[in-house]
Write an enzyme that holds these catalytic residues in place. Structure first.
Site, PDB file in Angstrom:
ATOM      1  N   HIS A 145       0.851  -1.112  -0.041  1.00  7.18           N
ATOM      2  CA  HIS A 145       0.522   0.154  -0.256  1.00  7.18           C
ATOM      3  C   HIS A 145       1.159   1.156   0.009  1.00  7.18           C
ATOM      4  O   HIS A 145       0.533   2.425  -0.633  1.00  7.18           O
ATOM      5  CB  HIS A 145      -0.728  -0.315   1.472  1.00  7.18           C
ATOM      6  CG  HIS A 145      -0.059   0.201   2.212  1.00  7.18           C
ATOM      7  ND1 HIS A 145       0.180  -0.994   3.201  1.00  7.18           N
ATOM      8  CD2 HIS A 145      -0.159   1.296   3.227  1.00  7.18           C
ATOM      9  CE1 HIS A 145       0.872   0.224   4.895  1.00  7.18           C
ATOM     10  NE2 HIS A 145       0.878   1.297   4.429  1.00  7.18           N
ATOM     11  N   ASP A 176      -0.062  -7.231   1.243  1.00  4.67           N
ATOM     12  CA  ASP A 176       0.841  -6.266   1.658  1.00  4.67           C
ATOM     13  C   ASP A 176       1.955  -5.976   1.626  1.00  4.67           C
ATOM     14  O   ASP A 176       2.917  -5.568   1.935  1.00  4.67           O
ATOM     15  CB  ASP A 176       0.047  -5.749   2.849  1.00  4.67           C
ATOM     16  CG  ASP A 176       0.256  -3.685   3.485  1.00  4.67           C
ATOM     17  OD1 ASP A 176       0.267  -3.602   1.772  1.00  4.67           O
ATOM     18  OD2 ASP A 176      -0.107  -3.428   4.040  1.00  4.67           O
ATOM     19  N   SER A 249       4.867   2.614   7.705  1.00  7.83           N
ATOM     20  CA  SER A 249       4.706   0.690   7.129  1.00  7.83           C
ATOM     21  C   SER A 249       5.500   0.669   6.308  1.00  7.83           C
ATOM     22  O   SER A 249       6.369   1.503   5.327  1.00  7.83           O
ATOM     23  CB  SER A 249       3.291   1.795   6.271  1.00  7.83           C
ATOM     24  OG  SER A 249       1.871   1.697   6.969  1.00  7.83           O
TER      25      SER A 249
END
Length: 512
Positions: A145, A176, A249
């Site tokens: 993402h 992911d 992230s």
């Protein structure tokens, strides 16, 4: 005093000597008691060493082991010195269409009025994440993402002096995970550990760029392992309380030895900031995905073509099981591997390739890890009997969103025995949902039923029997014995599940 004593007669002298002796004994006892209340401090280490060489040669008494209060918290200094250079910032940019900059953007009017190039240059959206180097020649792991839909990707090294243009080798949204490549040699490489060795309560740390602050380290403990998020997932996440915020992230989750055990992926938050619950992708899962992305540019997973749900306690009796284990089949894809093997909705899958299905979330992962074309044996329970079924694994296709059912304007036909009001599902929605017939719930009167069924749910089977009319639906419900559960197969949004209701739950009540 002694002269006075000895000047007396023998009898008197003896009495006075006894009195003096009594006084000395009392003083000695008092001194002994006081020394017990305030013991002398223990000898120093040097005195202890001397004590070992004197007397009868016996060693000095052992000192008590340090308590938990004496133990120090872990020092993460060596960890960041070891792994910090391998952690990178991932900066992305994406060109937005003119409609993307809407009135909700407080700066849109500013750019429109005062930017000379506003009409010529399309606005850019920038994103920020983290990653880490896994090969000296420039392979970088991050989250999918972080780089999805990006026009450009820039990888900045931890020293702040070097940055490179990143090439996206591949993206896998289901896990992911994304693999990047930069044109560089001799890069510092992150040390890889094993997430399988991590237990709840273990110290862990994260390095990343929260809110853009590069090379930031935060620490906490593992809260749980093998965590499945709402909506289902093929990833057994590591849950921690390590502070993770936007910008973290894609960065590494490290164990106390400084080895990477996961990729920080997401947080659960009502505000967008850290609230004590964060999730990381196990490093073994990420590396397997990366290998496939490098080799084939995609990730291949197996499928058998079924929808499943857990066996709850109220469904054990309905499905004639001994205990709440296994996975109930809620739907079977027409023409899919399970359908060809004879699996039906209402079957309970108890084992896959000899492994017992203790939790239903295990099954999708085991199937996904099985190469397409391979055969797998299922043990299923049907009507209280166990049987073996062999399926040939197919390849899992891309995600396909199913349409949501909508209530109709037809008159409702209440089923007072269950406390439900239902209407016939229109033919166009049957086609979209891929069902031959069904009824949509438009009202729930019974409190117990309301905790399990919502308005808008579509009922497609009663006690594992499909029906083709409203009359048949009501007949199947009425045919169940009072006090025994009525098992409904329900479609809700993208999934299917079973609900067991007692007829007595809705007796003598009128649906709203």
């Amino acid at each position: 005093m002694l002269a006075v004593i000895f000047s007396q007669g023998s009898a008197t002298r003896n009495r006075m000597l006894a009195a003096v002796a009594s006084i000395f004994l009392a003083l000695a006892a008092a001194c002994s008691q006081r020394s017990g209340e305030n013991p002398a401090p223990p000898p120093s280490s040097s005195a202890g060493a001397e004590n070992k060489s004197v007397g009868n040669g016996n060693p000095a008494p052992a000192q008590p082991a340090p308590t938990s209060r004496d133990q120090k918290l872990p020092d993460f200094t060596p960890l960041i010195q070891r792994q910090g250079p391998a952690v990178v910032n991932v900066v992305t940019s994406q060109t937005l269409s003119p409609s993307a900059r809407s009135g909700s953007d407080p700066f849109s009017e500013f750019f429109r009025r005062f930017s000379a190039d506003a009409q010529e240059d399309a606005p850019q959206a920038q994103g920020l994440g983290s990653g880490f180097v896994v090969s000296a020649d420039g392979e970088v792991l991050t989250n999918a993402h972080v780089v999805a839909n990006a026009d450009t990707v820039t990888v900045r090294m931890a020293d702040g002096k070097h940055e490179y243009k990143g090439k996206v080798i591949g993206i896998d949204m289901r896990s992911d995970v994304a693999l990047l490549k930069i044109d560089a040699q001799g890069l510092p490489v992150a040390a890889i550990g094993a997430s399988a060795n991590v237990k709840p309560g273990a110290w862990v740390a994260a390095i990343g760029a929260p809110f853009g602050f590069a090379n930031t380290i935060t620490a906490g403990i593992v809260s749980a392992t093998d965590r499945v998020l709402p909506g289902g997932s093929l990833v057994p996440f590591i849950q921690t309380d390590v502070p993770v915020n936007p910008g973290n992230s894609g960065g590494p989750l490290l164990d106390i030895n400084g080895d990477v055990i996961g990729i920080n992926s997401m947080i659960f938050s009502g505000t967008g900031g850290f609230m004590g619950v964060s999730f990381a992708i196990p490093i073994e899962v990420a590396l397997d995905v990366a290998r496939q992305l490098q080799k084939d540019g995609k990730v291949t997973r197996g499928r058998i073509g079924v929808g499943i749900q857990p066996v709850t306690q109220d469904l054990v009796r309905a499905f004639k099981l001994d205990n709440p284990t296994g996975a109930i089949v809620t739907s079977v894809d027409p023409g899919g591997p399970a359908s060809k093997a004879g699996v039906r909705a209402g079957d309970v899958i108890l084992a896959y390739k000899g492994k017992t299905v203790d939790e239903p979330n295990q099954l999708p992962r085991w199937v996904a890890q099985t190469p397409p074309g391979e055969q797998a044996k299922l043990q299923v329970a049907r009507d209280g009997e166990r049987r073996d079924v062999t399926v040939t694994i197919a390849e899992l296709p891309p995600d396909k969103k199913q349409p949501e059912p909508r209530p109709t304007k037809q008159s409702s036909r209440p089923s007072n025995q269950l406390g439900l009001a239902v209407r016939e599902l229109p033919s166009d929605l049957r086609l979209e949902l891929g069902v031959d017939y069904g009824v949509v719930v438009v009202g729930v009167a019974d409190a117990t039923a309301a905790s399990r069924i919502d308005t808008g749910d579509v009922i497609v089977a009663v006690n594992n029997h499909a029906f083709s009319s409203m009359e048949e639906f009501n007949r199947l419900v009425a045919g169940s014995k009072a006090g025994e559960p009525v098992t409904l197969l329900v479609r809700r949004e993208e999934g299917s599940f079973f609900v067991a209701l007692d007829k007595t739950e809705g007796q003598n009540r009128k649906p709203s």
